[in-house]
Design an enzyme around this catalytic site. Structure first.
Site, PDB file in Angstrom:
ATOM      1  N   THR A  20       0.796  -1.280  -0.021  1.00 39.10           N
ATOM      2  CA  THR A  20       0.043  -0.035  -0.004  1.00 39.10           C
ATOM      3  C   THR A  20       0.877   1.413  -0.133  1.00 39.10           C
ATOM      4  O   THR A  20       0.264   2.387  -0.163  1.00 39.10           O
ATOM      5  CB  THR A  20      -0.943  -0.036   1.299  1.00 39.10           C
ATOM      6  OG1 THR A  20      -0.228  -0.065   2.393  1.00 39.10           O
ATOM      7  CG2 THR A  20      -1.878  -1.104   1.132  1.00 39.10           C
TER       8      THR A  20
ATOM      9  N   GLU B  44       3.891   0.418  10.186  1.00 40.98           N
ATOM     10  CA  GLU B  44       3.931  -1.010   9.850  1.00 40.98           C
ATOM     11  C   GLU B  44       4.148  -1.881  10.972  1.00 40.98           C
ATOM     12  O   GLU B  44       4.751  -3.070  10.872  1.00 40.98           O
ATOM     13  CB  GLU B  44       4.819  -1.151   8.846  1.00 40.98           C
ATOM     14  CG  GLU B  44       4.592  -0.149   7.483  1.00 40.98           C
ATOM     15  CD  GLU B  44       3.577  -0.429   6.692  1.00 40.98           C
ATOM     16  OE1 GLU B  44       2.742  -1.577   6.882  1.00 40.98           O
ATOM     17  OE2 GLU B  44       3.102   0.240   5.855  1.00 40.98           O
TER      18      GLU B  44
HETATM   19  N1  PCA Z   1       2.788  -1.637   3.308  1.00 38.10           N
HETATM   20  C1  PCA Z   1       4.125  -1.815   3.289  1.00 38.10           C
HETATM   21  C2  PCA Z   1       4.027  -3.468   3.636  1.00 38.10           C
HETATM   22  C3  PCA Z   1       2.912  -3.923   3.062  1.00 38.10           C
HETATM   23  C4  PCA Z   1       1.894  -2.692   2.953  1.00 38.10           C
HETATM   24  O1  PCA Z   1       0.775  -2.548   2.698  1.00 38.10           O
HETATM   25  C5  PCA Z   1       4.400  -1.736   1.908  1.00 38.10           C
HETATM   26  O2  PCA Z   1       3.958  -1.197   0.952  1.00 38.10           O
HETATM   27  O3  PCA Z   1       5.806  -2.256   1.435  1.00 38.10           O
END
Ligand code: PCA
Length: 169
Positions: free
Chosen positions: A10, A83
């Site tokens: 995302t 995250e």
């Molecule tokens: N965000 C981080 C890890 C998964 C997500 O949705 C990304 O875009 O790498």
């Protein structure tokens, strides 16, 4: 001090949470280029919100396509917090395009870069039964359509709680 982060979900350009990284007052991120993981990893899209997760099981799945960003210390801390369902892991990627060579680590073989990415540890076994993808696209792939949080009146904090409950052991 700056770091390279490989995004595959995302946070990528054009994806639902990209602006959290680029428009944040919590540090800086600059796009370095598109890249592919050297190892294979299982990238699944899970939960009713279609959240992407790389499961921490190298050697399974595909070489994942994503984007590398150079981030400062502040941004790295911001991303760690954002995250925090995932674990930040050091991996190697092959750069496919490089916007600015000065942004890579300057090693003799600049096509191979060491960077961080966010992978899921202690995941429920059933996640390994899902389809493994080579890339994630919330808008280009109907199976990956992401539910906007405004629509369900949910904050990012609520989403993280929900994610922890639904994908972790
Ligand atoms: N965000 C981080 C890890 C998964 C997500 O949705 C990304 O875009 O790498």
């Amino acid at each position: 001090m700056s770091h390279l982060v490989f995004t595959y979900g995302t946070l990528q350009n054009g994806q639902p949470f990209h602006e959290l990284m680029t428009k944040s007052e919590k540090g800086h991120a600059t796009f370095v280029g598109k890249a592919k993981t050297v190892e294979k990893w299982p990238l699944v899209v899970a939960t009713k919100f279609n959240i992407p997760f790389v499961l921490d099981k190298p050697g399974v799945g595909h070489h994942i396509l994503g984007e590398v960003y150079r981030v400062d210390e502040e941004m790295l801390h911001f991303l760690d917090e954002l995250e925090n369902t995932y674990q930040r892991i050091c991996i190697t990627v092959t750069m496919e395009t490089v916007v600015n060579k000065a942004d890579t680590s300057g090693k003799s073989n600049s096509a191979i870069q060491e960077c961080y990415f966010y992978a899921l540890q202690n995941y429920k076994d059933e996640l390994l039964d899902l389809t493994f993808n080579e890339k994630y696209d919330a808008y280009g792939n109907p199976n990956h359509a992401h539910v906007p949080l405004e629509k369900v009146d949910m904050s990012i904090e609520d989403l993280k709680d929900y994610m922890n409950k639904s994908v972790k052991q």
